[in-house]
Design a protein around this motif. Structure first.
Motif, mmCIF file in Angstrom:
data_model
loop_
_atom_site.group_PDB
_atom_site.id
_atom_site.type_symbol
_atom_site.label_atom_id
_atom_site.label_comp_id
_atom_site.label_asym_id
_atom_site.label_seq_id
_atom_site.Cartn_x
_atom_site.Cartn_y
_atom_site.Cartn_z
ATOM 1 N N ARG A 179 38.530 28.413 29.726
ATOM 2 C CA ARG A 179 38.911 27.191 29.039
ATOM 3 C C ARG A 179 39.020 27.485 27.536
ATOM 4 O O ARG A 179 38.473 28.453 27.025
ATOM 5 C CB ARG A 179 37.903 26.071 29.289
ATOM 6 C CG ARG A 179 36.526 26.319 28.711
ATOM 7 C CD ARG A 179 35.621 25.091 28.913
ATOM 8 N NE ARG A 179 35.168 24.963 30.288
ATOM 9 C CZ ARG A 179 35.476 23.956 31.097
ATOM 10 N NH1 ARG A 179 36.260 22.983 30.668
ATOM 11 N NH2 ARG A 179 35.005 23.915 32.323
ATOM 12 N N GLY A 180 39.740 26.616 26.857
ATOM 13 C CA GLY A 180 39.786 26.669 25.400
ATOM 14 C C GLY A 180 40.953 27.432 24.827
ATOM 15 O O GLY A 180 41.434 28.410 25.392
ATOM 16 N N GLU A 206 41.207 23.006 26.782
ATOM 17 C CA GLU A 206 39.832 22.665 26.407
ATOM 18 C C GLU A 206 39.082 22.029 27.571
ATOM 19 O O GLU A 206 37.893 22.275 27.777
ATOM 20 C CB GLU A 206 39.831 21.729 25.199
ATOM 21 C CG GLU A 206 40.289 22.370 23.895
ATOM 22 C CD GLU A 206 39.395 23.504 23.427
ATOM 23 O OE1 GLU A 206 38.205 23.511 23.805
ATOM 24 O OE2 GLU A 206 39.882 24.393 22.709
#
Length: 263
Positions: A179-180, A206
């Motif tokens: 994620r991110g 995110e």
């Protein structure tokens, strides 16, 4: 994406098991499986057949909870690597699960480990379980492997759904790292299979993994024939096999491959 029809999945489970049996014909069942080095080819076959019998038990009984493997008749299979005995057990396994799935519909309520509690979940899952383990068997036996393009594309769809499910339900710490930053991975099938719209964009957003079918510029692309893209994405062939290309941020693709998980 639209899934395959339930009856197609049911037919594919039987077909993949038949092809699995063909792959084992004349093979040395004692060889180590390179893609699953903890197993011999015989052990891989018993694992695959046992998984199908476990699913058969759930669908046949309309289970509302997990059935332990120890409660599944014939789960462990033959106690040795006798080819005839193993083949007969796999043939019986195929007949059992086909009958169970034929007696159900895609919407029939059945316990599963996923978010969807239906026989349709299991028909799809076993299609790809056997298809991918058939690749393991083919690699161990040193024979060619192929899979129908629609099945291969759906296997990638399902794998992405599973990784997202595992991540969102905190079932594997490493999957949580996907994620991110909005980094993106593009899977791009080339050649005759391109007509299937066999391209995917996977975003490490995110909120977690999101994916969609389509052609977009990405941080890294995995490109090749659809079957080879599937095998590389499932970690059945290395990125340096010569059968796929990696364009762009290879470390990002390796980051994904190290963390994508069934949980």
């Amino acid at each position: 994406m639209t899934r395959l029809a339930y009856d197609r999945y049911r037919a594919e489970v039987a077909r993949q098991l038949a092809l699995f049996r063909e792959t084992l014909t004349g093979a040395d069942l004692t060889v180590t499986v390179p893609t699953c080095p903890e197993w011999t080819l015989g052990q891989l076959a018993r694992h695959t057949g046992g998984a199908v019998r476990w699913v058969d038990a759930h669908v046949r009984t309309r289970a509302t909870r997990h059935i332990p493997e120890s409660d599944v008749p014939g789960f462990e299979g033959p106690g040795d690597d006798d080819p005839a005995g193993l083949d007969a057990w796999l043939a019986e396994t195929a007949d059992l699960v086909d009958a169970a799935l034929r007696d159900a519909s895609g919407d029939t309520a059945v316990w599963t480990w996923g978010a969807e509690h239906t026989a349709g979940f299991w028909a799809r899952r076993m299609t790809h379980e056997v298809a991918v383990h058939r690749a393991d068997a083919a690699i161990a036996a040193g024979v060619e492997y192929g899979v129908d393009p629609e099945v291969a594309a759906d296997a990638i769809d399902e794998w992405l759904d599973i990784v997202r499910y595992v991540q969102h339900n905190d079932l594997a710490d490493r999957a949580g790292e996907l994620r991110g930053g909005g980094r993106t991975v593009h899977l791009h099938a080339v050649g005759a299979d391109a007509a299937l719209n066999a391209e995917w964009v996977v975003e490490l957003a995110e909120e977690g993994v999101v994916w969609r079918r389509g052609h977009e510029k990405a941080d890294v692309a995995l490109r090749g024939p659809l079957t080879e893209v599937l095998l590389a994405f499932y970690r059945r062939r290395g990125l340096d096999s010569g059968r796929v290309e990696v364009l762009g941020d290879r470390e990002l693709l390796e980051f994904w491959l190290e963390r994508a998980s069934f949980g």
